[in-house]
Structures are given as C-alpha cells and as structure tokens.
Write a protein that holds these residues in place. Structure first.
Motif, mmCIF file in Angstrom:
data_model
loop_
_atom_site.group_PDB
_atom_site.id
_atom_site.type_symbol
_atom_site.label_atom_id
_atom_site.label_comp_id
_atom_site.label_asym_id
_atom_site.label_seq_id
_atom_site.Cartn_x
_atom_site.Cartn_y
_atom_site.Cartn_z
ATOM 1 N N GLY A 126 3.138 -0.523 -1.429
ATOM 2 C CA GLY A 126 3.610 0.751 -1.585
ATOM 3 C C GLY A 126 5.155 1.073 -1.373
ATOM 4 N N GLY A 127 5.329 0.651 -0.185
ATOM 5 C CA GLY A 127 6.824 0.905 0.300
ATOM 6 C C GLY A 127 7.862 0.128 -0.525
ATOM 7 N N MET A 128 7.387 -1.064 -0.894
ATOM 8 C CA MET A 128 8.348 -2.078 -1.665
ATOM 9 C C MET A 128 8.559 -1.430 -2.948
ATOM 10 S SD MET A 128 10.487 -4.388 -1.124
ATOM 11 C CE MET A 128 9.942 -4.828 0.585
ATOM 12 N N LYS A 129 7.563 -1.152 -3.653
ATOM 13 C CA LYS A 129 7.310 -0.412 -4.924
ATOM 14 C C LYS A 129 8.554 0.710 -5.124
ATOM 15 C CE LYS A 129 2.964 -1.496 -6.960
ATOM 16 N NZ LYS A 129 1.481 -0.911 -7.407
ATOM 17 N N GLN A 130 8.432 1.743 -3.998
ATOM 18 C CA GLN A 130 9.142 2.834 -3.891
ATOM 19 C C GLN A 130 10.909 2.439 -3.810
ATOM 20 O OE1 GLN A 130 7.926 4.851 -5.343
ATOM 21 N NE2 GLN A 130 7.737 6.752 -4.097
ATOM 22 N N LYS A 131 10.902 1.275 -2.988
ATOM 23 C CA LYS A 131 12.288 0.661 -3.117
ATOM 24 C C LYS A 131 12.790 0.351 -4.306
ATOM 25 C CE LYS A 131 12.670 -0.768 1.759
ATOM 26 N NZ LYS A 131 13.014 -1.916 2.816
ATOM 27 N N VAL A 145 19.101 13.948 -9.269
ATOM 28 C CA VAL A 145 17.821 13.043 -8.990
ATOM 29 C C VAL A 145 16.823 13.954 -8.676
ATOM 30 C CG1 VAL A 145 16.963 11.197 -7.612
ATOM 31 C CG2 VAL A 145 19.262 11.201 -8.296
ATOM 32 N N PHE A 146 15.622 13.372 -9.418
ATOM 33 C CA PHE A 146 14.257 14.022 -8.990
ATOM 34 C C PHE A 146 13.318 13.359 -8.395
ATOM 35 C CE2 PHE A 146 16.465 16.240 -12.721
ATOM 36 C CZ PHE A 146 16.422 17.341 -12.467
ATOM 37 N N LEU A 147 12.773 13.572 -7.450
ATOM 38 C CA LEU A 147 11.817 12.499 -6.672
ATOM 39 C C LEU A 147 10.564 13.308 -6.529
ATOM 40 C CD1 LEU A 147 14.222 11.003 -4.018
ATOM 41 C CD2 LEU A 147 13.694 10.094 -6.532
ATOM 42 N N ASP A 148 9.259 13.106 -7.052
ATOM 43 C CA ASP A 148 8.232 13.774 -7.027
ATOM 44 C C ASP A 148 7.315 13.266 -6.022
ATOM 45 O OD1 ASP A 148 6.263 15.794 -7.407
ATOM 46 O OD2 ASP A 148 5.627 15.271 -9.671
ATOM 47 N N GLU A 149 7.184 13.699 -4.730
ATOM 48 C CA GLU A 149 6.339 13.125 -3.738
ATOM 49 C C GLU A 149 6.522 11.708 -3.570
ATOM 50 O OE1 GLU A 149 2.182 14.661 -3.989
ATOM 51 O OE2 GLU A 149 2.930 16.510 -4.466
ATOM 52 N N PRO A 150 7.841 11.126 -3.595
ATOM 53 C CA PRO A 150 8.145 9.824 -3.322
ATOM 54 C C PRO A 150 7.572 9.121 -2.401
ATOM 55 C CG PRO A 150 9.935 11.053 -2.784
ATOM 56 C CD PRO A 150 9.181 11.914 -3.149
ATOM 57 N N THR A 151 7.297 9.783 -1.100
ATOM 58 C CA THR A 151 6.796 9.091 0.276
ATOM 59 C C THR A 151 5.370 9.248 0.463
ATOM 60 O OG1 THR A 151 7.673 11.149 1.732
ATOM 61 C CG2 THR A 151 9.255 9.573 1.317
ATOM 62 N N THR A 152 4.609 9.998 -0.622
ATOM 63 C CA THR A 152 3.220 10.169 -0.292
ATOM 64 C C THR A 152 2.591 8.748 -0.221
ATOM 65 O OG1 THR A 152 3.209 12.416 -1.330
ATOM 66 C CG2 THR A 152 1.026 11.145 -1.162
ATOM 67 N N GLY A 153 1.841 8.560 0.731
ATOM 68 C CA GLY A 153 0.785 7.318 0.942
ATOM 69 C C GLY A 153 1.712 6.318 1.806
ATOM 70 N N PRO A 156 4.871 5.315 8.305
ATOM 71 C CA PRO A 156 6.031 5.616 9.129
ATOM 72 C C PRO A 156 7.381 5.182 8.587
ATOM 73 C CG PRO A 156 4.121 6.491 10.389
ATOM 74 C CD PRO A 156 3.694 5.493 9.240
ATOM 75 N N ARG A 157 7.082 3.626 8.851
ATOM 76 C CA ARG A 157 8.094 2.745 8.877
ATOM 77 C C ARG A 157 8.714 2.700 7.451
ATOM 78 N NH1 ARG A 157 11.995 0.729 11.860
ATOM 79 N NH2 ARG A 157 13.319 1.571 10.378
ATOM 80 N N ALA A 158 8.043 2.707 6.418
ATOM 81 C CA ALA A 158 8.303 2.861 4.883
ATOM 82 C C ALA A 158 8.999 4.033 4.729
ATOM 83 C CB ALA A 158 7.157 2.394 3.927
ATOM 84 N N ARG A 159 8.551 5.235 5.194
ATOM 85 C CA ARG A 159 9.342 6.505 4.885
ATOM 86 C C ARG A 159 10.450 6.531 5.474
ATOM 87 N NH1 ARG A 159 5.271 10.812 7.281
ATOM 88 N NH2 ARG A 159 6.840 12.195 6.586
ATOM 89 N N HIS A 160 10.530 6.215 6.660
ATOM 90 C CA HIS A 160 12.080 5.905 7.423
ATOM 91 C C HIS A 160 12.996 5.048 6.576
ATOM 92 C CE1 HIS A 160 14.963 5.753 10.447
ATOM 93 N NE2 HIS A 160 14.919 4.296 10.260
ATOM 94 N N ASP A 161 12.523 3.988 6.194
ATOM 95 C CA ASP A 161 13.425 2.962 5.412
ATOM 96 C C ASP A 161 13.856 3.633 4.044
ATOM 97 O OD1 ASP A 161 13.065 1.238 7.321
ATOM 98 O OD2 ASP A 161 11.703 0.011 6.219
ATOM 99 N N PHE A 162 12.648 4.321 3.415
ATOM 100 C CA PHE A 162 13.090 4.960 2.148
ATOM 101 C C PHE A 162 14.197 6.028 2.487
ATOM 102 C CE2 PHE A 162 12.389 8.769 -0.808
ATOM 103 C CZ PHE A 162 12.142 7.765 -2.052
ATOM 104 N N MET A 182 6.289 18.503 5.693
ATOM 105 C CA MET A 182 7.260 19.479 6.156
ATOM 106 C C MET A 182 8.476 19.045 7.059
ATOM 107 S SD MET A 182 6.510 22.025 4.154
ATOM 108 C CE MET A 182 5.978 20.913 2.984
ATOM 109 N N GLU A 183 7.965 18.085 7.863
ATOM 110 C CA GLU A 183 8.905 17.679 8.824
ATOM 111 C C GLU A 183 10.130 16.835 8.322
ATOM 112 O OE1 GLU A 183 5.778 14.137 8.461
ATOM 113 O OE2 GLU A 183 5.940 16.428 8.511
ATOM 114 N N GLU A 184 9.840 15.925 7.240
ATOM 115 C CA GLU A 184 10.841 15.256 6.566
ATOM 116 C C GLU A 184 11.757 16.089 5.642
ATOM 117 O OE1 GLU A 184 9.250 12.059 4.253
ATOM 118 O OE2 GLU A 184 8.729 13.403 2.544
#
Length: 235
Positions: A126-131, A145-153, A156-162, A182-184
């Motif tokens: 999932g994290g690599m797909k988002q990259k 740019v429009f990103l619709d819930e790109p970090t769902t799923g 934490p490491r993949a979200r940070h890298d994203f 909400m924190e991000e």
C-alpha cells in the motif's frame, strides 16, 4: 481558486448545500468532515470528474478551465490501473499525456521507487503504491493537486514518508487533501475546509479556526462538532 455557492443533488440527497471559499497557492488545504459530509463529491467536482448542480469553480488566476487537465494532479480513494502494467510503463504512459513533465528518473529517485520500476503495480504494498500514485499525480508539474484520503490504511512509517515527499514536490502548489487523521491535517495543512452534512462549517486559515474554537487541538474540536457521526449516503 474561487468556489461560489457550489451545490450538488443526487435525486433526493443534497450532497453539497452552497459551498463557497477562495484559496491561493501555495497552500495545503485539509478537507475534513464525517463520512457522508460531501468531501469526495466536492473534490470530484473541483477536479472535473463530476458536474455541479449549480454554482461555479473559477481557476482563472492560475489557468483557463479548458487547460484544467494539463494543470491538475489527482490521487483518488481507489485507483484502477491495468493489472498487467509495470511501474515504469505507467509512468511512461502518463508522461505521454502531457506537454510539460518531470523526467521519470527524477521522480523515481525523489520517491525512492527506482528499484520497483519493473514491478507490477498491483503487486506493490500500500505504501509503495501511494508513492507511485504521487509520481503519477505530479508528473505533469501540476499547479493544483487533489488527494482523496491518500494515507488511509498506511502504517505510521509509510504515512511519514508520504508527507515528506509530498512537501518536497509541492512548490507553489495549491493542494487539497481529504483525511480522517486530524493530527496529520493539523501538522501539515495551513488551511482547512470543514464540511458537515453537505454544509460548509468553515473554510480558511487553520490558526483562525483555532481562535474561533478556543482550542488548538483539531481532534478535540472535530469530536466536539461532528460527534459520533461517521456514516452517510454520499461522501
């Protein structure tokens, strides 16, 4: 971007009830609200996938509406690509759609996906797909740019890298990003659009929203306003 009195009806459902706001680049705009609040509907109208029942979206300060596809980047909640395409093949395909683009090697290096270029997209994590999705969204050097819930799923490491890569790619960019984290939103966005039941609760600077709510905790504010509401017919 200027949005004026945007409305969208689906038969008996009022998905958007007169949404208006204005933002300039560079800005990171967090789009928040419970499931069914109208977030995805609004974003899909802004990106040209859906047509509003009434109201206007004006991009004139950045580019002509007829040139919209050349100037926007998009990550949807779910992306459907050819299952037999490799990462490098997807990048070459998307690059062929536009006149002015980043070099593929530059994006692969920036996103650290060079070693995955010959992997099939649907076999990636999932994290690599988002990259890869980010590379596809930014290949045309978009102004909006429009990103619709790109970090769902993502973990934490993949979200940070994203977010790390996203900040590097967004230079003079107007970014709209919907999220349930909400924190991000609080950490990375300087503006918000807050929807509830298709209505606009707030659009503007996040710090001014905190002043209005007499709190600097977006999660606490969100729980107080939205309560336990987390479902709906239209997102």
């Amino acid at each position: 971007m200027r949005v004026n009195n945007l409305k969208k009806d689906f038969k008996d459902v009022e998905a958007l009830k007169g949404i208006s706001f204005e933002f300039e680049a560079p800005s990171f705009v967090g789009v928040i609200g419970h499931n069914g609040s109208g977030k995805t509907t609004m974003l899909e109208i802004l990106m040209g996938i859906q047509t509003a029942t009434s109201g206007t979206v004006d991009y004139s300060n950045e580019f002509e509406l007829k040139d919209m596809k050349e100037n926007i980047g998009v990550i949807l909640q779910s992306n459907a690509f050819y299952s037999n395409m490799k990462v490098i093949e997807l990048l070459r395909l998307f690059k062929s759609y536009y006149k002015d683009t980043f070099e593929i090697n530059y994006l692969m290096d920036k996103l650290k996906i060079t070693d995955y270029q010959n992997k099939y997209y649907d076999k990636l994590s999932g994290g690599m797909k988002q990259k890869v999705n980010l590379a596809l969204a930014f290949i045309n050097k978009p102004k909006v740019v429009f990103l619709d819930e790109p970090t769902t799923g993502l973990d934490p490491r993949a979200r940070h890298d994203f977010w790390t890569v996203l900040k590097e790619l967004c230079n003079d960019t107007l970014l709209f990003l919907s999220s349930h984290y909400m924190e991000e939103v609080q950490k990375y966005c300087d503006k918000i659009v807050y929807l509830k039941d298709g209505e606009l609760l707030y659009a503007g600077a996040l710090d001014k929203f905190f002043e209005q709510q007499e709190s600097k905790d977006l999660s606490e504010i969100y729980l107080r306003i939205s309560g336990g509401k987390d479902d709906g017919d239209v997102d």
